[in-house]
Structures are given as structure tokens and as C-alpha cells.
Design a protein around this motif. Structure first.
Motif, PDB file in Angstrom:
ATOM      1  N   ILE A 266       0.491  -1.065   0.099  1.00 32.67           N
ATOM      2  CA  ILE A 266      -0.404  -0.232   0.175  1.00 32.67           C
ATOM      3  C   ILE A 266       0.543   0.957   0.312  1.00 32.67           C
ATOM      4  N   SER A 267       1.994   1.455   0.568  1.00 30.17           N
ATOM      5  CA  SER A 267       2.611   2.500   0.639  1.00 30.17           C
ATOM      6  C   SER A 267       3.783   2.790  -0.577  1.00 30.17           C
ATOM      7  N   ALA A 268       3.841   1.824  -0.900  1.00 32.77           N
ATOM      8  CA  ALA A 268       5.125   1.918  -2.340  1.00 32.77           C
ATOM      9  C   ALA A 268       3.748   2.318  -3.396  1.00 32.77           C
ATOM     10  N   VAL A 269       2.439   1.487  -3.575  1.00 30.69           N
ATOM     11  CA  VAL A 269       1.812   2.068  -4.573  1.00 30.69           C
ATOM     12  C   VAL A 269       0.959   3.244  -4.432  1.00 30.69           C
ATOM     13  N   SER A 270       1.005   3.884  -3.240  1.00 28.37           N
ATOM     14  CA  SER A 270       0.686   5.746  -2.800  1.00 28.37           C
ATOM     15  C   SER A 270       1.811   6.198  -3.148  1.00 28.37           C
ATOM     16  N   LEU A 271       3.352   6.254  -2.769  1.00 30.34           N
ATOM     17  CA  LEU A 271       4.589   6.803  -2.807  1.00 30.34           C
ATOM     18  C   LEU A 271       4.331   7.132  -4.580  1.00 30.34           C
ATOM     19  N   VAL A 272       4.368   5.617  -5.427  1.00 32.33           N
ATOM     20  CA  VAL A 272       3.834   5.727  -6.530  1.00 32.33           C
ATOM     21  C   VAL A 272       3.423   7.041  -7.458  1.00 32.33           C
ATOM     22  N   MET A 273       1.931   7.074  -6.586  1.00 32.56           N
ATOM     23  CA  MET A 273       0.885   7.457  -7.575  1.00 32.56           C
ATOM     24  C   MET A 273       1.496   8.913  -6.802  1.00 32.56           C
ATOM     25  N   SER A 274       1.394   9.750  -5.692  1.00 33.02           N
ATOM     26  CA  SER A 274       2.300  10.750  -5.635  1.00 33.02           C
ATOM     27  C   SER A 274       3.183  11.477  -6.391  1.00 33.02           C
ATOM     28  N   ILE A 275       3.863  10.438  -6.467  1.00 31.36           N
ATOM     29  CA  ILE A 275       4.994  11.415  -7.139  1.00 31.36           C
ATOM     30  C   ILE A 275       4.331  11.391  -8.338  1.00 31.36           C
ATOM     31  N   LEU A 276       3.923  10.339  -8.966  1.00 32.35           N
ATOM     32  CA  LEU A 276       3.036  11.029 -11.223  1.00 32.35           C
ATOM     33  C   LEU A 276       2.293  11.521 -10.146  1.00 32.35           C
ATOM     34  N   ALA A 277       1.268  11.716  -9.188  1.00 29.88           N
ATOM     35  CA  ALA A 277       0.611  13.422  -9.289  1.00 29.88           C
ATOM     36  C   ALA A 277       0.808  14.839  -9.490  1.00 29.88           C
ATOM     37  N   ILE A 278       2.529  14.454  -8.965  1.00 33.59           N
ATOM     38  CA  ILE A 278       3.181  15.877  -8.499  1.00 33.59           C
ATOM     39  C   ILE A 278       3.874  15.936  -9.480  1.00 33.59           C
ATOM     40  N   ILE A 279       4.645  14.957 -10.989  1.00 32.42           N
ATOM     41  CA  ILE A 279       4.939  15.280 -11.979  1.00 32.42           C
ATOM     42  C   ILE A 279       4.040  15.744 -13.110  1.00 32.42           C
ATOM     43  N   LEU A 280       2.740  15.238 -12.341  1.00 36.18           N
ATOM     44  CA  LEU A 280       1.903  15.320 -13.474  1.00 36.18           C
ATOM     45  C   LEU A 280       1.123  17.077 -13.434  1.00 36.18           C
ATOM     46  N   LEU A 281       1.282  17.570 -12.440  1.00 39.61           N
ATOM     47  CA  LEU A 281       0.818  19.098 -11.429  1.00 39.61           C
ATOM     48  C   LEU A 281       1.768  19.581 -12.428  1.00 39.61           C
ATOM     49  N   PHE A 282       3.099  19.224 -12.285  1.00 42.55           N
ATOM     50  CA  PHE A 282       4.386  20.267 -12.490  1.00 42.55           C
ATOM     51  C   PHE A 282       4.365  20.646 -14.259  1.00 42.55           C
ATOM     52  N   VAL A 283       4.045  19.700 -14.953  1.00 41.10           N
ATOM     53  CA  VAL A 283       3.616  19.333 -16.008  1.00 41.10           C
ATOM     54  C   VAL A 283       2.407  20.759 -16.456  1.00 41.10           C
ATOM     55  N   LEU A 284       1.213  20.095 -15.945  1.00 40.05           N
ATOM     56  CA  LEU A 284      -0.135  21.214 -16.464  1.00 40.05           C
ATOM     57  C   LEU A 284       0.724  22.447 -16.061  1.00 40.05           C
ATOM     58  N   PHE A 285       1.158  22.753 -14.623  1.00 38.09           N
ATOM     59  CA  PHE A 285       1.213  24.466 -14.193  1.00 38.09           C
ATOM     60  C   PHE A 285       2.568  24.594 -15.454  1.00 38.09           C
ATOM     61  N   GLY A 286       3.845  23.570 -15.888  1.00 38.37           N
ATOM     62  CA  GLY A 286       4.125  24.668 -16.803  1.00 38.37           C
ATOM     63  C   GLY A 286       3.534  24.903 -18.397  1.00 38.37           C
ATOM     64  N   THR A 287       2.713  23.466 -18.283  1.00 46.32           N
ATOM     65  CA  THR A 287       2.169  24.010 -20.021  1.00 46.32           C
ATOM     66  C   THR A 287       1.162  25.461 -19.670  1.00 46.32           C
ATOM     67  N   VAL A 288       0.974  25.847 -18.796  1.00 43.11           N
ATOM     68  CA  VAL A 288      -0.581  26.482 -18.227  1.00 43.11           C
ATOM     69  C   VAL A 288       0.229  28.336 -18.255  1.00 43.11           C
TER      70      VAL A 288
END
Length: 113
Positions: A84-106
Motif C-alpha cells: 500500500i505504501s509503495a503504490v501510494s508513493l508511486v501515485m503521489s510522485i506521478l501526481a506531482i509530476i503531472l501537476l508540474f507539467v500542467l502548470f508549466g504548460t499553463v
């Protein structure tokens, strides 16, 4: 008279059980009972995995290794906490990367206007 009687020394004629020299009955097998003690580190790691992924991962790994060494209960909780911790950490890291990409584009689109 007992010298001529064929049933006196015959063990199969009802004169009792046959005698076997040095016979030892089989000993019962005793196995160590599983420990009824729960490993607190594995349970804490499992609970923390839902709220604090990194802490839950660390505690679950420590608890899992302790249950393997001591034979305590809770190895399944520790393994679930690790997953559960590993899946949660991977999903959190992917969400942070996605937010940086989206905000960078905006931000780049807003500056270009």
C-alpha cells in the motif's frame, strides 16, 4: 504334562502377546506452537501506510523483517503495508509530476499571450 502341551510356548495360541526384544513404541512428534504475539511495528506500518506513505513503508519493512526473524504474527500486515505504501508513493510522485507539467504548460501559454 506341560512339556507335551503345544500351546505353552506358542505366542499365537492365546498365551499372551508375543515378546519382541528391545521394542520401543514410537514417540509422539511435538512441534513448536506458533507465536501468539503480534509484532507492533508491522501493525503500525500498516496503519501509517494509509496516511503517511513514507513512514508506513519504513515501519512495514522493519516489521516484516522482525516477523521473519522472531516468528511473531503480523507478517501479512507488514507485507500489505509495504504494498500500500509503495503504490501510494508511486501515485503521489506521478501526481506531482503531472501537476508540474500542467502548470508549466499553463504558465507558458499565459506568458505567450
Amino acid at each position: 504334562m506341560s512339556q507335551n502341551n503345544p500351546y505353552v510356548n506358542n505366542p499365537y495360541a492365546g498365551g499372551g502377546a508375543p515378546q519382541y526384544p528391545n521394542y520401543q513404541p514410537p514417540q509422539p512428534q511435538y512441534y513448536a506452537a506458533p507465536s501468539s504475539k503480534w509484532n507492533a511495528m508491522s501493525i503500525a506500518g500498516f496503519v501509517c501506510s494509509f496516511f503517511f506513505s513514507l513512514i508506513g513503508l519504513i515501519l512495514s519493512i522493519i516489521g516484516y523483517s522482525q516477523t521473519k526473524k522472531t516468528g511473531e504474527r503480523g507478517g501479512d500486515f507488514a507485507l500489505a503495508g509495504i504494498i500500500i505504501s509503495a503504490v501510494s508513493l508511486v501515485m503521489s510522485i506521478l501526481a506531482i509530476i503531472l501537476l508540474f507539467v500542467l502548470f508549466g504548460t499553463v504558465i507558458t501559454a499565459a506568458v505567450a499571450l
